[in-house]
Design a protein around this motif. Structure first.
Motif, PDB file in Angstrom:
ATOM      1  N   VAL A  63      16.863 -12.641   6.990  1.00 32.65           N
ATOM      2  CA  VAL A  63      17.676 -11.522   6.506  1.00 32.65           C
ATOM      3  C   VAL A  63      16.851 -10.415   5.859  1.00 32.65           C
ATOM      4  CG1 VAL A  63      19.753 -12.924   6.222  1.00 32.65           C
ATOM      5  CG2 VAL A  63      18.173 -12.652   4.290  1.00 32.65           C
ATOM      6  N   GLY A  64      15.565 -10.671   5.614  1.00 30.82           N
ATOM      7  CA  GLY A  64      14.734  -9.651   5.010  1.00 30.82           C
ATOM      8  C   GLY A  64      13.272 -10.039   5.086  1.00 30.82           C
ATOM      9  N   ALA A  65      12.416  -9.071   4.796  1.00 29.58           N
ATOM     10  CA  ALA A  65      10.978  -9.328   4.852  1.00 29.58           C
ATOM     11  C   ALA A  65      10.237  -8.298   4.010  1.00 29.58           C
ATOM     12  CB  ALA A  65      10.480  -9.278   6.296  1.00 29.58           C
ATOM     13  N   ILE A  66       9.039  -8.686   3.636  1.00 26.77           N
ATOM     14  CA  ILE A  66       8.142  -7.790   2.917  1.00 26.77           C
ATOM     15  C   ILE A  66       6.788  -7.877   3.603  1.00 26.77           C
ATOM     16  CG2 ILE A  66       7.450  -9.533   1.201  1.00 26.77           C
ATOM     17  CD1 ILE A  66       7.526  -7.233  -0.911  1.00 26.77           C
ATOM     18  N   ALA A  67       6.180  -6.719   3.806  1.00 24.44           N
ATOM     19  CA  ALA A  67       4.834  -6.636   4.383  1.00 24.44           C
ATOM     20  C   ALA A  67       3.927  -6.031   3.331  1.00 24.44           C
ATOM     21  CB  ALA A  67       4.836  -5.770   5.640  1.00 24.44           C
ATOM     22  N   TYR A  68       2.698  -6.544   3.267  1.00 22.96           N
ATOM     23  CA  TYR A  68       1.786  -6.079   2.229  1.00 22.96           C
ATOM     24  C   TYR A  68       0.345  -6.249   2.663  1.00 22.96           C
ATOM     25  CZ  TYR A  68       1.552 -11.095   1.203  1.00 22.96           C
ATOM     26  OH  TYR A  68       1.382 -12.453   1.300  1.00 22.96           O
ATOM     27  N   GLU A  69      -0.520  -5.547   1.930  1.00 20.61           N
ATOM     28  CA  GLU A  69      -1.961  -5.643   2.140  1.00 20.61           C
ATOM     29  C   GLU A  69      -2.601  -5.894   0.783  1.00 20.61           C
ATOM     30  OE1 GLU A  69      -3.588  -2.804   5.063  1.00 20.61           O
ATOM     31  OE2 GLU A  69      -1.540  -2.020   5.131  1.00 20.61           O
ATOM     32  N   LEU A  70      -3.698  -6.647   0.801  1.00 17.50           N
ATOM     33  CA  LEU A  70      -4.366  -7.044  -0.430  1.00 17.50           C
ATOM     34  C   LEU A  70      -5.763  -6.476  -0.526  1.00 17.50           C
ATOM     35  CD1 LEU A  70      -3.503 -10.851  -0.362  1.00 17.50           C
ATOM     36  CD2 LEU A  70      -2.387  -9.077  -1.743  1.00 17.50           C
ATOM     37  N   SER A  71      -6.160  -6.178  -1.752  1.00 19.03           N
ATOM     38  CA  SER A  71      -7.568  -5.941  -2.079  1.00 19.03           C
ATOM     39  C   SER A  71      -7.850  -6.800  -3.306  1.00 19.03           C
ATOM     40  CB  SER A  71      -7.830  -4.459  -2.357  1.00 19.03           C
ATOM     41  OG  SER A  71      -7.242  -4.084  -3.576  1.00 19.03           O
ATOM     42  N   ALA A  72      -9.069  -6.770  -3.794  1.00 13.11           N
ATOM     43  CA  ALA A  72      -9.431  -7.619  -4.932  1.00 13.11           C
ATOM     44  C   ALA A  72      -8.556  -7.352  -6.158  1.00 13.11           C
ATOM     45  CB  ALA A  72     -10.902  -7.430  -5.282  1.00 13.11           C
ATOM     46  N   ASP A  73      -8.192  -6.077  -6.380  1.00 11.36           N
ATOM     47  CA  ASP A  73      -7.450  -5.753  -7.595  1.00 11.36           C
ATOM     48  C   ASP A  73      -6.054  -5.204  -7.358  1.00 11.36           C
ATOM     49  OD1 ASP A  73      -8.188  -3.309  -6.573  1.00 11.36           O
ATOM     50  OD2 ASP A  73      -8.796  -2.461  -8.488  1.00 11.36           O
ATOM     51  N   SER A  74      -5.597  -5.146  -6.091  1.00 13.22           N
ATOM     52  CA  SER A  74      -4.271  -4.574  -5.865  1.00 13.22           C
ATOM     53  C   SER A  74      -3.548  -5.236  -4.700  1.00 13.22           C
ATOM     54  CB  SER A  74      -4.366  -3.064  -5.617  1.00 13.22           C
ATOM     55  OG  SER A  74      -4.964  -2.800  -4.376  1.00 13.22           O
ATOM     56  N   VAL A  75      -2.240  -5.105  -4.757  1.00 16.08           N
ATOM     57  CA  VAL A  75      -1.375  -5.442  -3.642  1.00 16.08           C
ATOM     58  C   VAL A  75      -0.609  -4.165  -3.317  1.00 16.08           C
ATOM     59  CG1 VAL A  75       0.434  -6.373  -5.163  1.00 16.08           C
ATOM     60  CG2 VAL A  75       0.439  -6.968  -2.744  1.00 16.08           C
ATOM     61  N   GLU A  76      -0.628  -3.794  -2.051  1.00 15.67           N
ATOM     62  CA  GLU A  76       0.118  -2.608  -1.621  1.00 15.67           C
ATOM     63  C   GLU A  76       1.228  -3.054  -0.688  1.00 15.67           C
ATOM     64  OE1 GLU A  76      -0.304   1.877   0.167  1.00 15.67           O
ATOM     65  OE2 GLU A  76      -2.128   0.703  -0.183  1.00 15.67           O
ATOM     66  N   ILE A  77       2.450  -2.818  -1.129  1.00 13.60           N
ATOM     67  CA  ILE A  77       3.625  -3.158  -0.335  1.00 13.60           C
ATOM     68  C   ILE A  77       3.832  -2.038   0.672  1.00 13.60           C
ATOM     69  CG2 ILE A  77       6.106  -3.565  -0.396  1.00 13.60           C
ATOM     70  CD1 ILE A  77       5.588  -4.496  -3.382  1.00 13.60           C
ATOM     71  N   SER A  78       3.789  -2.380   1.945  1.00 13.86           N
ATOM     72  CA  SER A  78       3.936  -1.362   2.978  1.00 13.86           C
ATOM     73  C   SER A  78       5.346  -1.304   3.560  1.00 13.86           C
ATOM     74  CB  SER A  78       2.907  -1.579   4.088  1.00 13.86           C
ATOM     75  OG  SER A  78       2.924  -2.919   4.521  1.00 13.86           O
ATOM     76  N   ARG A  79       6.086  -2.412   3.446  1.00 14.50           N
ATOM     77  CA  ARG A  79       7.464  -2.429   3.942  1.00 14.50           C
ATOM     78  C   ARG A  79       8.255  -3.455   3.145  1.00 14.50           C
ATOM     79  NH1 ARG A  79       6.420  -2.486  10.531  1.00 14.50           N
ATOM     80  NH2 ARG A  79       4.190  -2.183  10.351  1.00 14.50           N
ATOM     81  N   LEU A  80       9.449  -3.096   2.769  1.00 20.09           N
ATOM     82  CA  LEU A  80      10.413  -4.028   2.197  1.00 20.09           C
ATOM     83  C   LEU A  80      11.713  -3.753   2.914  1.00 20.09           C
ATOM     84  CD1 LEU A  80      11.340  -6.171   0.163  1.00 20.09           C
ATOM     85  CD2 LEU A  80      11.767  -4.314  -1.459  1.00 20.09           C
ATOM     86  N   ILE A  81      12.154  -4.720   3.710  1.00 17.19           N
ATOM     87  CA  ILE A  81      13.329  -4.492   4.547  1.00 17.19           C
ATOM     88  C   ILE A  81      14.335  -5.618   4.365  1.00 17.19           C
ATOM     89  CG2 ILE A  81      12.138  -3.086   6.266  1.00 17.19           C
ATOM     90  CD1 ILE A  81      11.877  -5.580   8.029  1.00 17.19           C
ATOM     91  N   VAL A  82      15.595  -5.236   4.328  1.00 19.70           N
ATOM     92  CA  VAL A  82      16.689  -6.197   4.271  1.00 19.70           C
ATOM     93  C   VAL A  82      17.720  -5.766   5.293  1.00 19.70           C
ATOM     94  CG1 VAL A  82      18.529  -7.175   2.838  1.00 19.70           C
ATOM     95  CG2 VAL A  82      16.281  -6.728   1.840  1.00 19.70           C
ATOM     96  N   ASP A  83      18.209  -6.717   6.059  1.00 21.17           N
ATOM     97  CA  ASP A  83      19.274  -6.446   7.025  1.00 21.17           C
ATOM     98  C   ASP A  83      20.437  -5.815   6.261  1.00 21.17           C
ATOM     99  OD1 ASP A  83      21.505  -6.604   8.741  1.00 21.17           O
ATOM    100  OD2 ASP A  83      20.796  -8.473   9.635  1.00 21.17           O
ATOM    101  N   PRO A  84      20.894  -4.618   6.667  1.00 22.71           N
ATOM    102  CA  PRO A  84      21.995  -3.975   5.938  1.00 22.71           C
ATOM    103  C   PRO A  84      23.240  -4.857   5.809  1.00 22.71           C
ATOM    104  CG  PRO A  84      20.970  -2.398   7.418  1.00 22.71           C
ATOM    105  CD  PRO A  84      20.356  -3.748   7.723  1.00 22.71           C
ATOM    106  N   ALA A  85      23.443  -5.776   6.747  1.00 14.49           N
ATOM    107  CA  ALA A  85      24.585  -6.694   6.656  1.00 14.49           C
ATOM    108  C   ALA A  85      24.418  -7.693   5.511  1.00 14.49           C
ATOM    109  CB  ALA A  85      24.768  -7.436   7.984  1.00 14.49           C
ATOM    110  N   HIS A  86      23.220  -7.796   4.968  1.00 16.64           N
ATOM    111  CA  HIS A  86      22.931  -8.737   3.878  1.00 16.64           C
ATOM    112  C   HIS A  86      22.406  -8.015   2.631  1.00 16.64           C
ATOM    113  CE1 HIS A  86      23.445 -12.338   6.407  1.00 16.64           C
ATOM    114  NE2 HIS A  86      23.095 -11.500   7.360  1.00 16.64           N
TER     115      HIS A  86
END
Length: 153
Positions: A63-86
């Motif tokens: 029903v949803g997902a999160i995509a991210y990239e990591l470095s030593a000192d950070s996390v960058e969220i590139s996508r946060l998606i949730v099915d609109p029905a949920h």
């Protein structure tokens, strides 16, 4: 349940793409701009993503997902998606909470359409503060958010 996603699984990637297109169609309507790159992405593009992915399930249904990239000192969220029905059932917040637990970093970054008030309010409620704004098309702005480790929830 939240689990890592394997985008080489074609059926899973197809479901994820369906959710992504539906979620970004809602954002496109909110911000008045349909040029959002994930809204245009095809299955091959999604399956070749180098981002790390976590999926949120309601029973057997993604029903949803999160995509991210990591470095030593950070996390960058590139996508946060949730099915609109949920939507509006805590799935996005649960994905963010899970990411905070499994990938703690001193800095967390994310951006969203400035006019996407549900997303803006979600990030602000989690301690993110605006760090900049970019005009991606005439009159269309993206707000960049940043959160330091001490502000994580």
């Amino acid at each position: 349940m939240i689990t890592p996603l394997d985008l080489t699984d074609r059926a899973l990637a197809e479901r994820l793409l369906t959710i992504q297109h539906a979620a970004y169609a809602v954002e496109a309507e909110l911000i008045g701009f349909d040029g959002i790159p994930p809204l245009q992405e095809d299955l091959d593009g999604l399956m070749s993503s180098t981002e790390l992915w976590l999926g949120r399930y309601d029973g057997p249904l993604l029903v949803g997902a999160i995509a991210y990239e990591l470095s030593a000192d950070s996390v960058e969220i590139s996508r946060l998606i949730v099915d609109p029905a949920h939507a509006r059932r805590g799935h996005g917040r649960a994905l963010l909470d899970h990411l905070d637990r499994i990938e703690p970093r001193p800095i967390s970054l994310v951006s969203t359409g400035s006019a996407n008030l549900p997303a803006v309010n979600l990030y602000k409620s989690r301690g993110y503060t605006p760090a900049g704004e970019v005009e991606v098309a005439p009159g269309i702005h993206i707000t960049q958010f940043r959160r330091s480790g001490s502000a994580q929830r």
